[in-house]
Design a protein around this motif. Structure first.
Motif, PDB file in Angstrom:
ATOM      1  N   GLU A 236       0.770   3.334  -7.037  1.00 38.05           N
ATOM      2  CA  GLU A 236      -0.217   2.507  -6.346  1.00 38.05           C
ATOM      3  C   GLU A 236      -0.667   3.148  -5.043  1.00 38.05           C
ATOM      4  N   ALA A 237       0.290   3.678  -4.283  1.00 33.23           N
ATOM      5  CA  ALA A 237      -0.042   4.281  -2.990  1.00 33.23           C
ATOM      6  C   ALA A 237      -0.932   5.507  -3.162  1.00 33.23           C
ATOM      7  N   LEU A 238      -0.630   6.330  -4.161  1.00 31.30           N
ATOM      8  CA  LEU A 238      -1.453   7.516  -4.397  1.00 31.30           C
ATOM      9  C   LEU A 238      -2.832   7.123  -4.920  1.00 31.30           C
ATOM     10  N   GLY A 239      -2.883   6.099  -5.775  1.00 30.44           N
ATOM     11  CA  GLY A 239      -4.175   5.635  -6.278  1.00 30.44           C
ATOM     12  C   GLY A 239      -5.044   5.024  -5.191  1.00 30.44           C
ATOM     13  N   GLY A 240      -4.391   4.415  -4.199  1.00 30.06           N
ATOM     14  CA  GLY A 240      -5.136   3.798  -3.099  1.00 30.06           C
ATOM     15  C   GLY A 240      -5.045   4.602  -1.820  1.00 30.06           C
ATOM     16  N   ILE A 243      -7.377   3.793   1.077  1.00 29.05           N
ATOM     17  CA  ILE A 243      -7.022   2.578   1.818  1.00 29.05           C
ATOM     18  C   ILE A 243      -5.848   2.867   2.740  1.00 29.05           C
ATOM     19  N   VAL A 244      -4.858   3.598   2.233  1.00 31.71           N
ATOM     20  CA  VAL A 244      -3.688   3.936   3.046  1.00 31.71           C
ATOM     21  C   VAL A 244      -4.112   4.685   4.301  1.00 31.71           C
ATOM     22  N   ALA A 249      -1.673   3.809   7.276  1.00 32.19           N
ATOM     23  CA  ALA A 249      -0.458   3.192   6.744  1.00 32.19           C
ATOM     24  C   ALA A 249       0.479   4.223   6.122  1.00 32.19           C
ATOM     25  N   GLU A 250       0.285   5.509   6.448  1.00 34.06           N
ATOM     26  CA  GLU A 250       1.143   6.530   5.857  1.00 34.06           C
ATOM     27  C   GLU A 250       2.619   6.282   6.169  1.00 34.06           C
ATOM     28  N   LYS A 251       2.899   5.905   7.426  1.00 36.37           N
ATOM     29  CA  LYS A 251       4.287   5.682   7.824  1.00 36.37           C
ATOM     30  C   LYS A 251       4.873   4.492   7.088  1.00 36.37           C
ATOM     31  N   ARG A 252       4.062   3.433   6.900  1.00 35.88           N
ATOM     32  CA  ARG A 252       4.555   2.252   6.183  1.00 35.88           C
ATOM     33  C   ARG A 252       4.894   2.594   4.742  1.00 35.88           C
ATOM     34  N   GLU A 253       4.022   3.374   4.105  1.00 36.93           N
ATOM     35  CA  GLU A 253       4.303   3.774   2.733  1.00 36.93           C
ATOM     36  C   GLU A 253       5.524   4.684   2.671  1.00 36.93           C
ATOM     37  N   GLU A 254       5.693   5.520   3.710  1.00 35.46           N
ATOM     38  CA  GLU A 254       6.876   6.370   3.771  1.00 35.46           C
ATOM     39  C   GLU A 254       8.145   5.530   3.835  1.00 35.46           C
ATOM     40  N   ILE A 255       8.109   4.457   4.623  1.00 32.82           N
ATOM     41  CA  ILE A 255       9.275   3.579   4.758  1.00 32.82           C
ATOM     42  C   ILE A 255       9.571   2.875   3.444  1.00 32.82           C
ATOM     43  N   VAL A 256       8.506   2.371   2.801  1.00 33.90           N
ATOM     44  CA  VAL A 256       8.690   1.693   1.516  1.00 33.90           C
ATOM     45  C   VAL A 256       9.306   2.637   0.489  1.00 33.90           C
ATOM     46  N   PHE A 257       8.771   3.864   0.428  1.00 33.34           N
ATOM     47  CA  PHE A 257       9.302   4.834  -0.535  1.00 33.34           C
ATOM     48  C   PHE A 257      10.736   5.222  -0.186  1.00 33.34           C
ATOM     49  N   THR A 258      11.019   5.384   1.106  1.00 33.88           N
ATOM     50  CA  THR A 258      12.366   5.766   1.528  1.00 33.88           C
ATOM     51  C   THR A 258      13.389   4.712   1.122  1.00 33.88           C
TER      52      THR A 258
END
Length: 638
Positions: A236-240, A243-244, A249-258
């Motif tokens: 989802e993050a790569l597809g969007g 928007i990221v 929101a790169e850091k937020r996605e990094e936290i979610v993935f971590t």
């Protein structure tokens, strides 16, 4: 049927509490209870389907195991006869036997890798095809509640594990057990007392392995689930990604993935601990058996019960017995992981698909396109209706426009027309027949849609337009593009119709993507057409350019239009004004303006907004927020 007949592709802000513009997850189809017996049944079916190759592989494995006995068995004769009794005449025979056995082992090992390797890859491919076909036929509500990455994991990763059932894993397990039994027979012949004690030690080890497998299986099952969730969010993050980045929101996605990666790490670490403990247990067993051989074997030689050659041969055969048992720990772990994957696959395969639901429904021929709603109610969440007693008729070849504030139920109504959802109460009738009694595959062959968020595949323009009609000739594709005014920009590309559009059509502008979608719908030649903001991505000049194409597309077809730009629906045969899931007004454009009701309010507000933008283009004009007709409710549109 057009490519984007998918509810995720629709602009479905029908639920409060979701700002992403798509419905809240609804309950997926009920799953049958999954048990170990179901996984065993699936495993038996797989083994039976590949029984010939597995039988041949097992035969080759037995030949390899028998050949493997020659070298350790020759040690007795080498020590006792050649060295002890000076029988040098036996030396060439022993060497030739050992060499021949080695050649046989090498040949059978190569044959095994070819026969069982091919069998495993064929089984994996067949399983992936089977699961993918099942997934694609699940109802839309399942996709609304399941991440794409989870489904990809089911299809690609879970199927990978079955290589250990129909590949070398199961045969190695069976071959190892057979080799161990043969080795034990020889060991009993050499020294039954020492062997009996050894069996007791190995029995304790076997019990420990059985317990380890029962403990590890849930871990492997949980690992697949976590991996699917992490993959789903990453997809989802790569597809969007736009928007990221637009919201930094790169850091937020990094936290979610971590967080997900650490959950996966903890699971892997725990399972690795279990596997390591099993392997360590095997090492301890080998050590205990070694001590027994040194102590009891040495005493047997001193007592004259065994020769030195017997002891050396015994040591070799202990290795032949212990090595398969230790490898069983690794192979058993892999097979346990395969069973966990089969559990997850079985969940998919046991779900009811639209094809299953169609089995008892009647086939239909070409529709005339008469669509009617008879007191239709619909709710995503029980007790929270989104549509409330909606009734209307769309005559064949007419256009029905749906207007209303955001969340009024327009997209939900369209999803019922497209049979993505079923009414909670009431009926949707097509040519006088209840849509619930009609085969979906026959019905949807006569549908096409042009949606606001148009989806294109990462292929050529010709491929995307031709998706609506497999086998369409290039001349047909070009004619559809000409009507939709696509040819004007396609001919400017160096590769023309062979231009690659990129993932989701990212290499085209919004207006170009929308025109390609219109061409796709034209090529489908449907009886029922869905237009959801079909000109929303176009500027005024482009919109006027393709209005003729849309009129030709609508001609002779029953058309449903969702439009916020009310100027685009003046010619509609009937306009339905929805608020809070109910039709509050209906009529033609002129009739509704004369009513001075809700439609007039929407029209005047929009007309004033567009006029002010035209007169004062430099001013930042923001229209007054529209007051909702009814307070938003959970489970209804916002």
């Amino acid at each position: 049927m057009a490519t984007n007949l998918n509810l995720r592709g629709m602009r479905t802000g029908e639920h409060s509490g979701r700002t992403a513009g798509r419905p809240l997850p609804t309950e997926p189809p009920k799953k049958k209870k999954i048990s170990a017996s179901a996984a065993w049944r699936e495993a038996r079916e797989l083994v039976w389907a590949h029984r010939r190759r597995l039988t041949l592989g097992l035969g080759l494995m037995l030949v390899s195991r028998l050949a493997g006995l020659v070298l350790p068995a020759s040690s007795k004769y080498l020590i006792d006869e050649v060295v002890g009794n000076k029988r040098t005449d036996l030396l060439p025979l022993i060497a030739m036997a050992a060499g021949a056995a080695t050649i046989v082992q090498a040949a059978t090992s190569f044959a095994l890798s070819q026969i069982l390797g091919v069998a495993a890859q064929r089984a994996i491919t067949d399983m992936r095809k089977r699961v993918q076909a099942r997934v694609m036929r699940l109802p839309i509500r399942y996709f609304d509640s399941t991440q794409t990455g989870v489904l990809v994991s089911r299809i690609m990763s879970d199927a990978e594990g079955i290589r250990n059932l129909v590949g070398s894993g199961l045969v190695q397990l069976a071959g190892g057990l057979v080799g161990a039994v043969m080795g034990l027979g020889v060991l009993f012949w050499l020294n039954w007392r020492l062997t009996a004690i050894t069996i007791l030690v190995l029995g304790v080890f076997g019990s420990g392995m059985a317990y380890a497998f029962r403990t590890l299986r849930p871990l492997f099952r949980e690992r697949g689930k976590i991996n699917a969730e992490v993959t789903g969010r990453l997809t989802e993050a790569l597809g969007g990604i736009r928007i990221v980045k637009s919201y930094t929101a790169e850091k937020r996605e990094e936290i979610v993935f971590t967080k997900g990666a650490h959950r996966l790490f903890r699971n892997v670490a725990k399972s690795m601990t279990g596997v390591s403990a099993t392997t360590t247990g095997g090492t301890i067993v080998v050590g205990i058996v070694g001590v027994l051989m040194i102590w009891l074997g040495g005493r047997a030689i001193i007592a004259g019960e065994m020769t030195l050659g017997d002891l050396i041969m015994y040591i070799f055969f202990i290795g032949l017995v212990a090595a398969p048992l230790i490898s069983i720990a690794s192979i058993g772990t892999q097979i346990t992981e395969a069973f966990a994957g089969l559990d997850r696959i079985r969940e998919i395969l046991d779900m009811s698909t639209e094809i299953d639901e169609d089995a008892t429904r009647a086939s239909i021929d070409r529709l005339s396109g008469d669509v009617a709603f008879d007191r239709v109610w619909f709710e995503y969440t029980e007790g929270q209706p989104v549509l409330r007693g909606v009734s209307f008729q769309a005559a064949p070849g007419t256009t029905t426009a749906l207007v209303g504030s955001s969340g009024s139920g327009k997209s939900t109504l369209i999803s019922l027309v497209m049979a993505f959802n079923r009414p909670t109460k009431g009926r949707v009738l097509v040519d006088g027949r209840d849509l619930a009694d009609v085969k979906l595959v026959d019905y949807r062959h006569q549908l096409a849609s042009v949606l606001q968020d148009n989806f294109l595949f990462d292929g050529t323009i010709a491929d995307n337009v031709g998706y609506a009609k497999p086998g369409a000739r290039l001349e047909e594709i070009k004619e559809a593009c000409r009507i939709a005014h696509c040819d004007e920009f396609i001919n400017q590309f160096p590769n023309g119709y062979e231009t690659i559009v990129g993932e989701r059509g990212i290499k085209l502008s919004g207006g170009q993507r929308q025109r390609v979608s219109i061409a796709r719908a034209i090529l489908a030649n449907p009886r029922i057409l869905i237009l959801d903001e079909a000109t929303s991505s176009l500027d005024s000049e482009s919109e006027q350019m393709i209005q003729d194409g849309l009129r030709r597309l609508r001609s002779g077809r029953t058309t449903f239009v969702i439009a916020h730009r009310l100027s685009t629906i003046r010619s509609a045969g009937q306009i339905l004004v929805l608020e809070a899931g109910e039709i509050v007004e209906r009529g033609t454009h002129t009739e509704l303006l004369a009513l001075n009701g809700r439609y007039r309010q929407l029209y005047d507000k929009q007309y004033k907004f567009e006029t002010d933008r035209f007169i004062n283009p430099g001013e930042d004009f923001t229209p007054e927020p529209e007051k909702p007709a009814a307070p938003p409710r959970v489970g209804t549109a916002i």
